[in-house]
Motif scaffolding. Structure first.
Motif, PDB file in Angstrom:
ATOM      1  N   LYS A 106      31.345  37.048  40.081  1.00 19.50           N
ATOM      2  CA  LYS A 106      30.369  38.013  39.564  1.00 19.50           C
ATOM      3  C   LYS A 106      30.976  39.412  39.504  1.00 19.50           C
ATOM      4  CE  LYS A 106      25.633  39.715  40.344  1.00 19.50           C
ATOM      5  NZ  LYS A 106      25.942  41.169  40.346  1.00 19.50           N
ATOM      6  N   GLU A 125      32.020  41.144  35.909  1.00 23.20           N
ATOM      7  CA  GLU A 125      31.275  42.347  35.541  1.00 23.20           C
ATOM      8  C   GLU A 125      32.200  43.542  35.352  1.00 23.20           C
ATOM      9  OE1 GLU A 125      28.235  42.892  38.456  1.00 23.20           O
ATOM     10  OE2 GLU A 125      26.885  41.404  37.534  1.00 23.20           O
ATOM     11  N   SER A 126      33.318  43.552  36.076  1.00 24.16           N
ATOM     12  CA  SER A 126      34.272  44.652  35.895  1.00 24.16           C
ATOM     13  C   SER A 126      34.947  44.592  34.527  1.00 24.16           C
ATOM     14  CB  SER A 126      35.342  44.612  36.994  1.00 24.16           C
ATOM     15  OG  SER A 126      36.246  43.549  36.792  1.00 24.16           O
ATOM     16  N   SER A 146      29.792  38.353  32.152  1.00 25.86           N
ATOM     17  CA  SER A 146      28.873  37.880  33.184  1.00 25.86           C
ATOM     18  C   SER A 146      29.200  36.433  33.500  1.00 25.86           C
ATOM     19  CB  SER A 146      27.418  37.989  32.707  1.00 25.86           C
ATOM     20  OG  SER A 146      27.123  36.978  31.761  1.00 25.86           O
ATOM     21  N   GLU A 147      28.598  35.924  34.574  1.00 22.22           N
ATOM     22  CA  GLU A 147      28.837  34.530  34.946  1.00 22.22           C
ATOM     23  C   GLU A 147      28.289  33.562  33.911  1.00 22.22           C
ATOM     24  OE1 GLU A 147      29.237  34.247  39.694  1.00 22.22           O
ATOM     25  OE2 GLU A 147      27.242  34.852  39.006  1.00 22.22           O
ATOM     26  N   SER A 200      40.164  49.475  37.716  1.00 18.54           N
ATOM     27  CA  SER A 200      38.878  49.432  38.407  1.00 18.54           C
ATOM     28  C   SER A 200      39.002  50.193  39.715  1.00 18.54           C
ATOM     29  CB  SER A 200      38.469  47.984  38.694  1.00 18.54           C
ATOM     30  OG  SER A 200      39.178  47.481  39.825  1.00 18.54           O
ATOM     31  N   GLY A 216      33.182  43.607  31.853  1.00 18.57           N
ATOM     32  CA  GLY A 216      32.114  43.646  30.864  1.00 18.57           C
ATOM     33  C   GLY A 216      31.587  42.277  30.512  1.00 18.57           C
TER      34      GLY A 216
END
Length: 384
Positions: free
Chosen positions: A226, A230-231, A235-236, A203, A233
């Motif tokens: 979050k 998201e890094s 979500s919370e 990243s 792929g």
């Protein structure tokens, strides 16, 4: 120094203790000056540990439980590995121990160092802490603050077959928990330590913009969970269905802290909070730069080979190689985990003596002058 390695896969504690100790002592041709025991927690430890001491004729003893045992034969589970050490003239070993390591890791590290503050010579301190401590970095720092700089530190945290409930440490037949066990070695011959992990940045750099001690609240001014998820792929929302710690993506994607050397210090996640925080195993001050790390099986196996090659430049034929590896490497590699041991044997020969275990954190030098607390790494300590 002379080293003998014993290994037993017997199911009963007393026969296993007898077999492993007898093998180890026979290889050094007599009574040892120290016994080191790496044991699966599946044994009845209250029978096994006293038997190891009895069979060694009450030789000083240190050791711990594991999450997998390592020898020249490969990786095993439910087994006992014993190393018998015999000193030559001018050499020596001093066992050390402190309790309550999980209450204040830095203080306990200081206490251990003060037990050997009278030492005024080069040495190597092997430490085997409780595997469930929260601040491994604080432990190592506490030791270094009070330790003669001529003494280097090597070691690994105890395991409990991946249950993460309770680990045990051994000293002279006593079974402890939440303890820090160690041995200070004075060695005449050559020795070499190499630590690597094989993870690479996956990243862009991110900044810890809000944190407290070992808890990250914000990355780049957004909730830490979050940004991290998201890094990958995710979500919370994924947190509602399964603990984040159990998601495969998080187990294989730690954070890395860039070092001056160009390498990355790998940090393991302890807990993901509902408030969007991430608890790590060491302090992460605000403005720390971090990156999400990636890996593949080849990169991990290659790192182990590179460690062996580092050592081979200094010691061509080691008397013993201690191997301490993170249990998460074994989970990532699966059936290919044996290939890490094969790389060591390929560099030094198939008969090179090997002893070690999988645990919950590794202590060694990551391209720096001082030892650090590491995760998801493998550390090799070779003595010639």
């Amino acid at each position: 120094m002379k080293f003998g390695i014993g290994w037993s896969t017997k199911k009963e504690a007393i026969p296993a203790g007898k077999e492993a100790v007898q093998q180890a002592i026979s290889e050094i041709g007599g009574k040892s000056d120290l016994i080191i025991a790496f044991s699966s927690p599946c044994f009845e430890l209250e029978k096994l540990v006293p038997q190891v001491v009895l069979e060694s004729e009450h030789c000083p003893m240190i050791g711990c439980t594991t999450s997998g045992e390592i020898t020249n034969m490969g990786i095993s589970f439910g087994s006992l590995v014993v190393v018998a050490v015999k000193c030559e003239e001018g050499e020596g070993i001093r066992p050390v121990a402190v309790s309550d390591v999980c209450e204040n890791e830095r203080l306990c590290g200081s206490r251990l160092a003060k037990e050997i503050e009278d030492v005024e010579r080069d040495g190597t301190l092997l430490i085997l802490p409780d595997g469930l401590l929260s601040h491994g970095t604080a432990l190592v720092k506490g030791i270094q603050e009070n330790l003669d700089p001529r003494i280097q530190i090597i070691g690994a945290c105890a395991g409990d077959d991946l249950k993460r409930q309770k680990t045990y440490q051994f000293k002279d037949g006593e079974i402890l928990t939440e303890a820090l066990i160690g041995g200070l070695f004075f060695i005449n011959g050559k020795q070499s330590i190499s630590l690597r992990h094989g993870f690479y940045p996956a990243s862009p750099p991110m900044c810890v913009t809000r944190s407290r001690e070992n808890i990250i609240y914000e990355l780049d001014h957004h909730r830490a969970t979050k940004v991290y998820l998201e890094s990958l792929g995710l979500s919370e929302d994924d947190m509602a269905f399964s603990p984040v710690e159990d998601l495969k993506e998080t187990r294989v994607s730690p954070i890395g802290i860039p070092q001056i050397s160009g390498d990355y210090l790998i940090k393991h996640f302890l807990k993901f909070g509902k408030d969007g925080s991430i608890a790590c195993d060491s302090f992460l001050p605000q403005n720390t730069i971090v990156r999400i790390m990636g890996q593949d099986k080849d990169s991990l196996i290659k790192a182990t080979r590179e460690s062996a090659e580092d050592i081979a430049r200094i010691i061509k034929k080691p008397k013993i190689i201690f191997v301490f590896a993170c249990s998460s490497r074994m989970l990532i590699l699966g059936e290919d985990a044996e290939k890490e041991i094969d790389q060591i044997k390929d560099v030094f020969g198939k008969d090179v003596p090997i002893a070690g275990f999988y645990g919950y954190g590794e202590i060694g030098l990551l391209s720096e002058r001082k030892a650090t607390f590491n995760n998801k790494s493998v550390v090799l300590w070779a003595i010639g």
